[in-house]
Design a protein around this motif. Structure first.
Motif, PDB file in Angstrom:
ATOM      1  N   LYS A   5      -2.224 -10.986  11.615  1.00 25.36           N
ATOM      2  CA  LYS A   5      -3.299 -11.590  10.842  1.00 25.36           C
ATOM      3  C   LYS A   5      -4.526 -10.682  10.872  1.00 25.36           C
ATOM      4  O   LYS A   5      -4.757  -9.987  11.849  1.00 25.36           O
ATOM      5  CB  LYS A   5      -3.637 -12.956  11.419  1.00 25.36           C
ATOM      6  CG  LYS A   5      -2.486 -13.933  11.323  1.00 25.36           C
ATOM      7  CD  LYS A   5      -2.825 -15.231  12.006  1.00 25.36           C
ATOM      8  CE  LYS A   5      -1.630 -16.176  11.947  1.00 25.36           C
ATOM      9  NZ  LYS A   5      -1.920 -17.442  12.622  1.00 25.36           N
ATOM     10  N   PHE A   6      -5.292 -10.727   9.793  1.00 25.18           N
ATOM     11  CA  PHE A   6      -6.471  -9.872   9.727  1.00 25.18           C
ATOM     12  C   PHE A   6      -7.524 -10.488   8.809  1.00 25.18           C
ATOM     13  O   PHE A   6      -7.249 -11.392   8.029  1.00 25.18           O
ATOM     14  CB  PHE A   6      -6.108  -8.466   9.252  1.00 25.18           C
ATOM     15  CG  PHE A   6      -5.615  -8.411   7.828  1.00 25.18           C
ATOM     16  CD1 PHE A   6      -6.486  -8.126   6.797  1.00 25.18           C
ATOM     17  CD2 PHE A   6      -4.274  -8.627   7.520  1.00 25.18           C
ATOM     18  CE1 PHE A   6      -6.045  -8.075   5.482  1.00 25.18           C
ATOM     19  CE2 PHE A   6      -3.823  -8.566   6.225  1.00 25.18           C
ATOM     20  CZ  PHE A   6      -4.717  -8.292   5.195  1.00 25.18           C
ATOM     21  N   PHE A   7      -8.731  -9.949   8.911  1.00 24.50           N
ATOM     22  CA  PHE A   7      -9.824 -10.246   7.995  1.00 24.50           C
ATOM     23  C   PHE A   7     -10.039  -9.004   7.137  1.00 24.50           C
ATOM     24  O   PHE A   7      -9.770  -7.897   7.578  1.00 24.50           O
ATOM     25  CB  PHE A   7     -11.126 -10.528   8.748  1.00 24.50           C
ATOM     26  CG  PHE A   7     -11.080 -11.760   9.604  1.00 24.50           C
ATOM     27  CD1 PHE A   7     -10.659 -12.975   9.099  1.00 24.50           C
ATOM     28  CD2 PHE A   7     -11.478 -11.715  10.919  1.00 24.50           C
ATOM     29  CE1 PHE A   7     -10.632 -14.112   9.882  1.00 24.50           C
ATOM     30  CE2 PHE A   7     -11.462 -12.838  11.720  1.00 24.50           C
ATOM     31  CZ  PHE A   7     -11.032 -14.046  11.195  1.00 24.50           C
ATOM     32  N   SER A   8     -10.564  -9.196   5.933  1.00 24.61           N
ATOM     33  CA  SER A   8     -10.866  -8.025   5.117  1.00 24.61           C
ATOM     34  C   SER A   8     -12.302  -8.076   4.615  1.00 24.61           C
ATOM     35  O   SER A   8     -12.871  -9.149   4.418  1.00 24.61           O
ATOM     36  CB  SER A   8      -9.905  -7.898   3.936  1.00 24.61           C
ATOM     37  OG  SER A   8     -10.122  -8.910   2.983  1.00 24.61           O
ATOM     38  N   GLN A  40     -11.821 -13.300   3.766  1.00 20.26           N
ATOM     39  CA  GLN A  40     -12.249 -12.086   3.081  1.00 20.26           C
ATOM     40  C   GLN A  40     -13.740 -12.175   2.783  1.00 20.26           C
ATOM     41  O   GLN A  40     -14.226 -13.199   2.295  1.00 20.26           O
ATOM     42  CB  GLN A  40     -11.467 -11.957   1.778  1.00 20.26           C
ATOM     43  CG  GLN A  40     -11.780 -10.778   0.937  1.00 20.26           C
ATOM     44  CD  GLN A  40     -10.906 -10.748  -0.312  1.00 20.26           C
ATOM     45  OE1 GLN A  40     -10.430 -11.775  -0.767  1.00 20.26           O
ATOM     46  NE2 GLN A  40     -10.694  -9.577  -0.845  1.00 20.26           N
ATOM     47  N   ALA A  41     -14.458 -11.108   3.092  1.00 20.38           N
ATOM     48  CA  ALA A  41     -15.871 -10.999   2.761  1.00 20.38           C
ATOM     49  C   ALA A  41     -16.027  -9.921   1.698  1.00 20.38           C
ATOM     50  O   ALA A  41     -15.411  -8.861   1.790  1.00 20.38           O
ATOM     51  CB  ALA A  41     -16.691 -10.631   3.994  1.00 20.38           C
ATOM     52  N   ILE A  42     -16.824 -10.217   0.689  1.00 19.14           N
ATOM     53  CA  ILE A  42     -17.088  -9.258  -0.384  1.00 19.14           C
ATOM     54  C   ILE A  42     -18.572  -8.932  -0.357  1.00 19.14           C
ATOM     55  O   ILE A  42     -19.413  -9.836  -0.359  1.00 19.14           O
ATOM     56  CB  ILE A  42     -16.701  -9.845  -1.759  1.00 19.14           C
ATOM     57  CG1 ILE A  42     -15.227 -10.245  -1.764  1.00 19.14           C
ATOM     58  CG2 ILE A  42     -17.008  -8.839  -2.867  1.00 19.14           C
ATOM     59  CD1 ILE A  42     -14.797 -11.007  -3.001  1.00 19.14           C
ATOM     60  N   VAL A  68     -19.194 -14.182  -0.508  1.00 18.99           N
ATOM     61  CA  VAL A  68     -19.876 -13.006  -1.048  1.00 18.99           C
ATOM     62  C   VAL A  68     -21.205 -12.820  -0.326  1.00 18.99           C
ATOM     63  O   VAL A  68     -21.939 -13.791  -0.105  1.00 18.99           O
ATOM     64  CB  VAL A  68     -20.111 -13.162  -2.567  1.00 18.99           C
ATOM     65  CG1 VAL A  68     -20.832 -11.941  -3.132  1.00 18.99           C
ATOM     66  CG2 VAL A  68     -18.784 -13.392  -3.289  1.00 18.99           C
ATOM     67  N   PHE A  69     -21.503 -11.568   0.011  1.00 16.52           N
ATOM     68  CA  PHE A  69     -22.723 -11.227   0.757  1.00 16.52           C
ATOM     69  C   PHE A  69     -23.420 -10.040   0.114  1.00 16.52           C
ATOM     70  O   PHE A  69     -22.797  -9.262  -0.601  1.00 16.52           O
ATOM     71  CB  PHE A  69     -22.370 -10.865   2.211  1.00 16.52           C
ATOM     72  CG  PHE A  69     -21.705 -11.977   2.943  1.00 16.52           C
ATOM     73  CD1 PHE A  69     -22.447 -12.940   3.604  1.00 16.52           C
ATOM     74  CD2 PHE A  69     -20.319 -12.087   2.956  1.00 16.52           C
ATOM     75  CE1 PHE A  69     -21.828 -13.981   4.271  1.00 16.52           C
ATOM     76  CE2 PHE A  69     -19.690 -13.121   3.619  1.00 16.52           C
ATOM     77  CZ  PHE A  69     -20.445 -14.071   4.277  1.00 16.52           C
ATOM     78  N   ASP A  70     -24.697  -9.894   0.449  1.00 19.22           N
ATOM     79  CA  ASP A  70     -25.441  -8.725  -0.025  1.00 19.22           C
ATOM     80  C   ASP A  70     -25.656  -7.692   1.091  1.00 19.22           C
ATOM     81  O   ASP A  70     -26.096  -6.585   0.821  1.00 19.22           O
ATOM     82  CB  ASP A  70     -26.774  -9.129  -0.645  1.00 19.22           C
ATOM     83  CG  ASP A  70     -27.704  -9.836   0.334  1.00 19.22           C
ATOM     84  OD1 ASP A  70     -27.268 -10.200   1.439  1.00 19.22           O
ATOM     85  OD2 ASP A  70     -28.881 -10.028  -0.023  1.00 19.22           O
ATOM     86  N   LYS A  71     -25.332  -8.050   2.318  1.00 17.94           N
ATOM     87  CA  LYS A  71     -25.483  -7.140   3.466  1.00 17.94           C
ATOM     88  C   LYS A  71     -24.245  -7.213   4.349  1.00 17.94           C
ATOM     89  O   LYS A  71     -23.714  -8.290   4.622  1.00 17.94           O
ATOM     90  CB  LYS A  71     -26.703  -7.522   4.317  1.00 17.94           C
ATOM     91  CG  LYS A  71     -28.017  -7.567   3.571  1.00 17.94           C
ATOM     92  CD  LYS A  71     -28.522  -6.184   3.297  1.00 17.94           C
ATOM     93  CE  LYS A  71     -29.900  -6.276   2.655  1.00 17.94           C
ATOM     94  NZ  LYS A  71     -30.178  -5.222   1.759  1.00 17.94           N
ATOM     95  N   ILE A  72     -23.825  -6.064   4.846  1.00 16.67           N
ATOM     96  CA  ILE A  72     -22.596  -6.017   5.640  1.00 16.67           C
ATOM     97  C   ILE A  72     -22.746  -6.785   6.949  1.00 16.67           C
ATOM     98  O   ILE A  72     -21.787  -7.415   7.407  1.00 16.67           O
ATOM     99  CB  ILE A  72     -22.130  -4.565   5.877  1.00 16.67           C
ATOM    100  CG1 ILE A  72     -20.677  -4.562   6.354  1.00 16.67           C
ATOM    101  CG2 ILE A  72     -23.045  -3.823   6.819  1.00 16.67           C
ATOM    102  CD1 ILE A  72     -19.978  -3.240   6.236  1.00 16.67           C
ATOM    103  N   HIS A  73     -23.919  -6.775   7.572  1.00 20.27           N
ATOM    104  CA  HIS A  73     -24.070  -7.496   8.839  1.00 20.27           C
ATOM    105  C   HIS A  73     -23.886  -9.001   8.644  1.00 20.27           C
ATOM    106  O   HIS A  73     -23.383  -9.679   9.533  1.00 20.27           O
ATOM    107  CB  HIS A  73     -25.401  -7.165   9.513  1.00 20.27           C
ATOM    108  CG  HIS A  73     -26.606  -7.719   8.838  1.00 20.27           C
ATOM    109  ND1 HIS A  73     -27.238  -7.069   7.801  1.00 20.27           N
ATOM    110  CD2 HIS A  73     -27.284  -8.867   9.048  1.00 20.27           C
ATOM    111  CE1 HIS A  73     -28.261  -7.809   7.394  1.00 20.27           C
ATOM    112  NE2 HIS A  73     -28.307  -8.902   8.135  1.00 20.27           N
TER     113      HIS A  73
END
Length: 88
Positions: A5-8, A40-42, A68-73
């Motif tokens: 299993k994983f996150f992307s 999943q994070a976009i 959905v995010f605007d910053k990777i952190h």
């Protein structure tokens, strides 16, 4: 991912990918991918990418949690809060 299993994280801020309707449909519905990808994070940094990401969420109906995010952190923080999905 070797069957585990994983996150992307999809980082759209680099502009290196082309998202076709087929790509979005595959990501949302492929059984093998969705069996292993738990969330999943976009990450987007402009309006056109934000529109594509929101289209994906609303019309492709991903089987697993996507945000959905605007910053990777922020994406990392959210994925950390989804750790319980790895125990399913």
């Amino acid at each position: 991912f070797n069957g585990g299993k994983f996150f992307s994280i999809i980082d759209g801020t680099k502009g290196l990918a082309t998202l076709t309707n087929e790509t979005l449909a595959y990501s949302a519905t492929d059984e093998t991918l969705n069996k292993h990808r738990m969330a999943q994070a976009i990450i987007v940094d402009n309006i056109p990418l934000s529109m594509i990401a929101n289209f994906y969420l609303k019309f492709k109906n991903p089987k697993r949690p996507v945000k959905v995010f605007d910053k990777i952190h922020k994406a990392y923080r959210w994925l950390e809060s989804q750790q319980f999905l790895l125990e399913e």
